[in-house]
Design an enzyme around this catalytic site. Sequence first.
Site, PDB file in Angstrom:
ATOM      1  N   GLY A 180     -12.833 -22.737 -42.111  1.00 51.24           N
ATOM      2  CA  GLY A 180     -14.184 -22.651 -42.638  1.00 51.24           C
ATOM      3  C   GLY A 180     -14.681 -24.233 -41.295  1.00 51.24           C
ATOM      4  O   GLY A 180     -15.348 -24.639 -40.805  1.00 51.24           O
ATOM      5  N   SER A 191      27.402 -46.235 -43.560  1.00 48.66           N
ATOM      6  CA  SER A 191      26.720 -45.357 -44.835  1.00 48.66           C
ATOM      7  C   SER A 191      25.112 -45.435 -44.159  1.00 48.66           C
ATOM      8  O   SER A 191      25.343 -47.324 -43.943  1.00 48.66           O
ATOM      9  CB  SER A 191      26.470 -45.797 -45.547  1.00 48.66           C
ATOM     10  OG  SER A 191      25.498 -44.827 -46.929  1.00 48.66           O
ATOM     11  N   ARG A 237      -3.137 -12.409 -45.831  1.00 50.26           N
ATOM     12  CA  ARG A 237      -1.899 -14.171 -45.905  1.00 50.26           C
ATOM     13  C   ARG A 237      -1.869 -14.008 -46.553  1.00 50.26           C
ATOM     14  O   ARG A 237      -1.878 -13.750 -47.415  1.00 50.26           O
ATOM     15  CB  ARG A 237      -3.226 -15.065 -45.226  1.00 50.26           C
ATOM     16  CG  ARG A 237      -4.094 -15.177 -46.483  1.00 50.26           C
ATOM     17  CD  ARG A 237      -5.026 -16.455 -45.311  1.00 50.26           C
ATOM     18  NE  ARG A 237      -5.805 -16.973 -46.309  1.00 50.26           N
ATOM     19  CZ  ARG A 237      -6.800 -17.913 -46.139  1.00 50.26           C
ATOM     20  NH1 ARG A 237      -6.961 -18.010 -45.024  1.00 50.26           N
ATOM     21  NH2 ARG A 237      -7.505 -18.422 -46.937  1.00 50.26           N
ATOM     22  N   CYS A 258      22.223 -43.776 -46.843  1.00 50.60           N
ATOM     23  CA  CYS A 258      22.263 -44.053 -49.030  1.00 50.60           C
ATOM     24  C   CYS A 258      20.879 -45.068 -48.538  1.00 50.60           C
ATOM     25  O   CYS A 258      20.133 -45.093 -49.552  1.00 50.60           O
ATOM     26  CB  CYS A 258      22.948 -44.986 -48.951  1.00 50.60           C
ATOM     27  SG  CYS A 258      23.523 -46.771 -48.228  1.00 50.60           S
TER      28      CYS A 258
HETATM   29  C1  PEP Z   1      19.114 -49.025 -46.555  1.00 44.56           C
HETATM   30  O1  PEP Z   1      18.534 -50.493 -46.143  1.00 44.56           O
HETATM   31  O2  PEP Z   1      18.604 -48.140 -46.676  1.00 44.56           O
HETATM   32  C2  PEP Z   1      19.617 -49.726 -48.064  1.00 44.56           C
HETATM   33  C3  PEP Z   1      19.838 -48.105 -48.695  1.00 44.56           C
HETATM   34  O3  PEP Z   1      19.842 -50.471 -49.144  1.00 44.56           O
HETATM   35  P1  PEP Z   1      18.232 -51.188 -49.485  1.00 44.56           P
HETATM   36  O4  PEP Z   1      17.339 -50.641 -49.953  1.00 44.56           O
HETATM   37  O5  PEP Z   1      18.856 -51.447 -50.730  1.00 44.56           O
HETATM   38  O6  PEP Z   1      18.268 -52.290 -49.372  1.00 44.56           O
END
Ligand code: PEP
Length: 930
Positions: free
Chosen positions: A125, A817, A367, A884
């Site tokens: 559009g 990590s 498509r 993490c």
């Molecule tokens: C981070 O900082 O990415 C972490 C995993 O620790 P938090 O979120 O607990 O500060």
Amino acid sequence: MTKAFKKAVAKRKIRTLARGAKKRIYFFGGGKADGNKDMKTLLGGKGAGLAEMTNIGIPVPPGFTITTEVCTAFYAGGRKLPAALGTEIRASVARTEALQGAKLGDPKKPLLLSVRSGARASMPGMMDTILNLGLNDLTVAGLGTGGAAAARFAYDSYRRFVAMYGDVVLGMKPERKEDRDPFEVLLERKKRARGVKGDADLSAGDLKELVAEFKAEIRAKRGVDFPEDPFEQLLGAVTAVFNSWENPRADAYRKLNGIPADWGTAVNVQAMVFGNKGNDSATGVAFTRDPASGKNELYGEFLINAQGEDVVAGIRTPDKISALEKDFPGAYRGLLEVRRKLERHFRDMQDIEFTIEAGKLYVLQCRNGKRTGFAGVRIAVEMVEEKLIGKKEALLRVEPEGLNQLLRPVFEARAKQEATGAGRLLAKGLPAGPGAATGRIVFFADDAEAWAARGETVVLCRHETSPEDIRGMNASVGFLTAFGGMTSHAALVARQMGKVAIVGCEAASFDYPQRVMTLATAAGRRELREGAWVSLDGFTGEVIEGRVETTASEVVRVLVARDLAAKDAPSYQRYASLLGWADEIRRLRVRANADQPDQAAAAVAFGAEGIGLCRTEHMFFGEGKIGPMREMIVAETEEARRQALAKLLPLQREDFAGIFRAMAGRAVTIRTLDPPLHEFLPHDEAGIVALATATGRSVADLKVRIEDLREANPMLGHRGCRLGISYPEITEMQASAIFEAACDVAAAGQKVLPEIMIPLVGTRKELDLQSRLVRETAEQVFAERGRRVDYLVGTMIEVPRAALAAGAIAEAADFFSFGTNDLTQMTFGLSRDDVPRVLADYLARDIFNVDPFVSIDRDGVGELMRMAVSRGRAKKPKLKLGICGEHGGDPASVLLCQELGLDYVSCSPYRLPIARLAAAQAILKSRATA
Ligand code: PEP
Ligand code: MG
């Protein structure tokens, strides 16, 4: 000259010739096309699709595509069509005429054309379209032969054409939003004069008059005559479509979707077919499979005696495609055949537009069809079973984020549509926890618990949440907060618990004493009282007033609630097949962020190969633990602190043992205490009084202590390893609890693999001190218990300095990590909790193209990670690496982690399936680019 040399010269000549006279028009029709599906760059998506369909024998009205290169030349030449293009267009029109047995401008049997844009990427559009081109005062008679209905149809088509041409080509479109389309005004005046309501009530005579009035209006406003010559009409329309590539709407859309301006658009000129020629004609849209559920059956809708716009505009309610079988059996069979051919050929679900003219079926566009996450999985898995595609292709077809729809409760689509249609959409916040929740509003965590205990479904609404709300959060189906970003407390907890959450909903304000939440909506302020129903769409961040029906997830019922058998759960089975294929391919390991045994169990059910982050401070949220934790925080002497720690030790040991058992021998990364202290201190009088009783101190004394502990920047304050450095006894207690639990579980015959992680390290010395403490405590416990367990000590990389000093830090670490929540916060110098204030403006101004707390900022944070990886591995080649931060479950960030050579990603349990699929895609994509 040798033969080979002669040949090479000849070849070069041909190439040079070809380059000099580039093909500018690609014809399609009569079962053959010059182009094909792989020529999207040159012919645009629509042009390539029309060519391909023609080639495989789909009934497509004939026509031709003018290439995107002509568009580029058009702009390079100062918005002028290249010389000689006119001659080429004439030749292509002649071929179209021959196939249709009609001629442009022929008063008896006129050929009519549609002129449409079509860029490489779909821009629905955004650009202009002209239909019924070729009509004038002579040809309208030819179109209208065959009775009164035909005459009316012809004049109706004519007045639409003049209006469309006036708007698009001759600049009659209103420029200011207050102005009305001049043709609409004339149409309305005519209806009023005739005393009729609908357009359909106007006679052929009325419409004929309108055509004359429209033309007079054009002359009056623009000082030009509407062109009667069809070929002149055509050149004007082609020019207008090219011009529309640069209109403000298209320009804004391109910017928003990252479509480069130099791509240009193609122009598709095609013989018109009419779905509005009478009751043996119709128009509709269809999908080769159901785009909502993915079911393998033709899905769509149509309108009898209507034009394409009528379906889109939603003025009349269309019929379900199944009704076509009765009304148009021949066309219906044709459509089934088209579906079969398209799916065999494109090997993906197709979305088509079709028209039936006098009982004959035509396909006008095809498509790859857009689909829900749900349908995406079903279609991909079933296409593998049908041997249409391979497993790898299936893995790449599914949008990882779309898996959320299989893992979370979702709103009944119709019910949500009704609610928003009825004006019940009140506000929008950040979608921090996906899924759909509907329940009654409560404002306090203890109310949430009490209401839930008596069987109510509740949604906890607060300005923000804190650790003391945890049990109330657990008792709620979802939470809404006015404050906080995607890594705020409420957001982290929601994802770990698998709850629906909307955070940073700045339209909400709270009057706790009155128990009212006020939402500032576009229509004014809306007050919602305690007990009122509210619904949260955690996929979009939409807050909806009242109840909206939801459906539970089969996958969660099979894997977590365990109240449904896998054999009775087809959607679970498809999920399991797809993720099984992902696991065969991926190299990145997946771990979970979990700090309770039930979360660990859910994580294992979703495929966790370990725990990548156990936030020990979160373990104090549970029953009876927050008290001793607070005592520990407010303690002013080592002795008082040790007393509180002694109370915490057995509680921690039990929690760790529970997690070790749930993880059944898989690695468990336990992080030493990292609480932003303000999150844990009592906020209200009652909390302070309780703490005074427990510690035997006076309320006044405690208030002074709490004031003392207040920090200007708690996120950058006395947290992480800094606490363990100031108070080594805290780390000692935690290490004791970890190793005692590990020895206990090992004594019961189960393997354990603790990995102790030190947070917020910026210098090697910090890690040395904490690591030594952990290792000494381990030896002590091993000696006491008469057994040893294997363990690692590593660090988070979440302070920019740690990334810079990664070489030295690696020498003291068994693993790294990446804590990308803090690393993002500190790299940008932007608070995790205050980001919503900044986000909207930064996204609108393209400073961010995505919230950096959701997807890793490759150029900044990503570079720090890259540096840490290379400096760390240079010192310790086998250094184990993971992530993490919340990014561990974000597909784009998973791809980056794969590129950086990390060993694993860790994310909240409910995002594990997304991470598994994203990790498989990361491999497939990196192979494709290699
Ligand atoms: C981070 O900082 O990415 C972490 C995993 O620790 P938090 O979120 O607990 O500060
Ligand atoms: Mg952190």
